[in-house]
Motif scaffolding. Structure first.
Motif, PDB file in Angstrom:
ATOM      1  N   ARG A 138      65.465  87.105 -31.057  1.00 49.42           N
ATOM      2  CA  ARG A 138      66.819  87.609 -30.801  1.00 49.42           C
ATOM      3  C   ARG A 138      67.377  87.024 -29.507  1.00 49.42           C
ATOM      4  O   ARG A 138      66.633  86.495 -28.686  1.00 49.42           O
ATOM      5  CB  ARG A 138      66.763  89.138 -30.651  1.00 49.42           C
ATOM      6  N   ASP A 186      68.119  93.861 -38.318  1.00 47.96           N
ATOM      7  CA  ASP A 186      68.046  95.257 -37.869  1.00 47.96           C
ATOM      8  C   ASP A 186      69.123  96.143 -38.504  1.00 47.96           C
ATOM      9  O   ASP A 186      70.127  96.489 -37.887  1.00 47.96           O
ATOM     10  CB  ASP A 186      68.097  95.353 -36.330  1.00 47.96           C
ATOM     11  N   ASP A 234      69.954  92.709 -28.492  1.00 56.05           N
ATOM     12  CA  ASP A 234      68.591  92.711 -29.033  1.00 56.05           C
ATOM     13  C   ASP A 234      68.616  92.777 -30.556  1.00 56.05           C
ATOM     14  O   ASP A 234      67.570  92.672 -31.198  1.00 56.05           O
ATOM     15  CB  ASP A 234      67.781  93.889 -28.467  1.00 56.05           C
ATOM     16  N   ASN A 235      69.791  92.961 -31.136  1.00 53.72           N
ATOM     17  CA  ASN A 235      69.920  92.989 -32.594  1.00 53.72           C
ATOM     18  C   ASN A 235      70.673  91.768 -33.108  1.00 53.72           C
ATOM     19  O   ASN A 235      71.216  91.783 -34.212  1.00 53.72           O
ATOM     20  CB  ASN A 235      70.632  94.267 -33.043  1.00 53.72           C
TER      21      ASN A 235
HETATM   22 MG    MG Z   1      66.692  96.502 -32.936  1.00 58.31          MG
END
Ligand code: MG
Ligand code: AMP
Length: 517
Positions: free
Chosen positions: A200, A282, A272-273
């Motif tokens: 990511r 995610d 982070d996604n």
């Molecule tokens: Mg995540």
């Protein structure tokens, strides 16, 4: 044993954490921590994706085998696997959150394929060093949602991580679904996800935040070599990194165009996604637009600010790319070319969005003015976006506007003032199609290739969850089958293409979802 051959480049080529096991800790100078999945009591396979199994070289018998069940429930680790959790950070809702990492995901290993490789990953298989205060587990409702939507996205032709299996663990997991103090036990589940890489934006951010510049360079080169091999021919590291960043911008722009095309709202576009490959990753409190409303977000956690609403996704993607640019600045030194790439993102996005909207309308040449008027009309009265485009494809004459009735939540809106606007738009639209030489059948074909009939509607997911929680997976099976051909009308499948019923308007899980999963 399953016929899977592993070649673990990630853990072989990159530095790992010296400590193993799930003790919570801040990790330094490493990109992952080795940790084993936690065994579960009574696993049961609810569904396996035959399409993905085939890609992996697994037969029907393999999918039905005891080994498959035990391995993808986390009870058995195959020879050649090297289980580990990834270390990354991220901006959550606009704020730097520091180290996050795979709190409930465990990468098993990279399967070698004739073309490329696929990392297999269990989600919900227990604690890792990155689980923070949580349990590393997942419940059936969120696992089923991720499982179905991953495969649906793939069949819609949208870059995404994949899902191989949905397994209930036979163990209860306590969750406070609405964060209202009513915690309750729910069935636990594990999904096996697959992607060439689960890296990511937050991986790069974490290295930059720790000031590990050397490792940042090594990691970026690793990702380019393993995931963007065409760029390895650029000998100069700075030039290569810039070309790679432009490619990430490009892929992300294209992904946003796809999401906007089908009405997908991710719900938690934290850095982070955001997949470095430009894949959807995610699946949490995501949702699908039912009535067209650019301000809609399914995520109740974001209800106040609506940072991640449908209409804002492309702008958020660009903001996220800016955070990635900041992270890799030490490798490039000069911010100017990174800024140029970020502006180029806007150009690429806008140009491709116009082309995509033209295709949705069955036109060859974009007509921004027609699109703008249509979007305005759609927002004026509750209009189901998915149904509307399919119905439009059937209309050949401006006076046939009654055919649009099924797309409206209040079909009576088609009488009166609104109808005038629609008729006028239809006249202009159909004459434009004719002007572009798009005959009825050509137009319809182009439209139906770009406008899906079956999408994983929020309320349909809830119905499948309700049944699965009672032990009945027939609806899930039927739905998964249908979602393999989302653009083709299928027999006896009206209920899977129907607009949201009134009961689903305010039911939790249908239009409102929290991050609790
Ligand atoms: Mg995540
Ligand atoms: P998300 O935004 O849902 O992707 O998750 C944000 C962070 O929280 C990630 O680092 C996840 O791994 C972590 N996380 C979410 N749910 C859990 C859980 N049940 N147990 C451990 N970590 C979790």
């Amino acid at each position: 044993m399953l016929p899977l051959a592993f070649n673990n480049q990630f853990t072989a080529c990159l530095p790992g954490d010296a400590e193993t096991g799930p003790r919570r800790r801040l990790v330094k100078d490493a990109l992952f921590s080795r940790v084993q999945p936690t065994p579960v009591r009574a696993p049961k396979l609810l569904h396996a994706s035959r399409a993905l199994a085939q890609t992996l070289g697994l037969s029907e018998a393999d999918c039905q085998s005891e080994d498959f069940l035990q391995i993808f429930a986390g009870n058995q680790v195959m020879p050649g696997m090297d289980p580990h959790a990834g270390c990354y950070g991220g901006h959550q809702f606009g704020n730097w959150a520091g180290q996050l990492g795979d709190g409930r995901a465990i990468n098993l290993g990279e399967v070698e394929l004739s073309q490329g490789h696929l990392m297999l990953q269990l989600k919900g298989a227990g604690e890792t060093p990155y689980s923070r205060t949580a349990d590393g587990l997942a419940v059936l409702r969120s696992s089923l949602r991720e499982y179905v939507c991953s495969e649906a996205m793939f069949h819609l032709g949208i870059p995404t991580t994949r899902a191989l299996s949905l397994i209930v663990t036979g163990e209860a997991v306590v969750r406070d679904m609405l964060y209202d103090g009513n915690a309750a036990p729910e069935p636990g589940a594990v999904v096996c996800r697959a992607s060439s890489s689960f890296v990511r934006f937050g991986h790069f951010q974490m290295l930059a935040a720790r000031g590990e510049e050397h490792l940042l360079g090594q990691f970026t080169d690793f990702i380019i070599r393993t995931e963007f091999p065409a760029l390895t021919s650029i000998a100069d590291q700075r030039e290569r990194t810039l070309a790679w960043f432009s490619e990430v911008c490009d892929r992300t722009a294209k992904l946003m165009v796809h999401w906007m095309r089908v009405g997908f709202v991710h719900g938690v576009m934290n850095t982070d996604n955001m997949s470095i490959l430009g894949e959807t990753i995610d699946y949490g409190p995501y949702g699908w637009l039912e009535n067209f409303d650019p301000a809609w977000t399914p995520n109740t956690t974001d209800a106040g600010q609506r940072r991640y609403r449908y209409g804002q996704q492309p702008a958020v993607a660009q903001w996220n790319l800016m955070q990635l640019a900041n992270a890799i600045l030490p490798l490039v030194q000069d911010p100017k070319p990174l800024e140029d790439a970020l502006s180029h993102f806007v150009t690429v996005y806008e140009q491709q969005w116009q082309q995509m909207m033209a295709s949705k309308l069955g036109l060859l040449v974009p007509r921004p003015e027609l699109v703008e008027r249509l979007l305005k009309l759609m927002a004026e009265t509750e209009t189901d976006m998915t149904i509307l485009y399919r119905k439009l494809a059937d209309i050949d004459q401006p006076h046939e506007l009654a055919a649009l009735g099924p797309a409206l939540y209040q079909p009576e809106a088609l009488e009166g003032e609104f109808a005038e606007g629609v008729s006028k738009w239809l006249r202009d639209y159909l004459s434009e199609a004719e002007h572009q030489g798009q005959g009825a059948s050509q137009r319809k074909q182009l439209m139906n290739r770009n406008n899906p009939l079956y999408v994983p509607r929020n309320y349909l997911a809830q119905l499948a969850i309700d049944d699965a929680e009672q032990g009945d997976c027939s609806r899930l099976q039927r739905w998964m089958q249908l979602l393999q051909s989302p653009y083709e009308e299928q027999e006896d499948a009206e209920e899977f293409a129907a607009k949201r019923p009134e009961w689903a308007r305010h039911r939790a899980g249908c239009s409102m979802l929290s991050c609790s999963s």
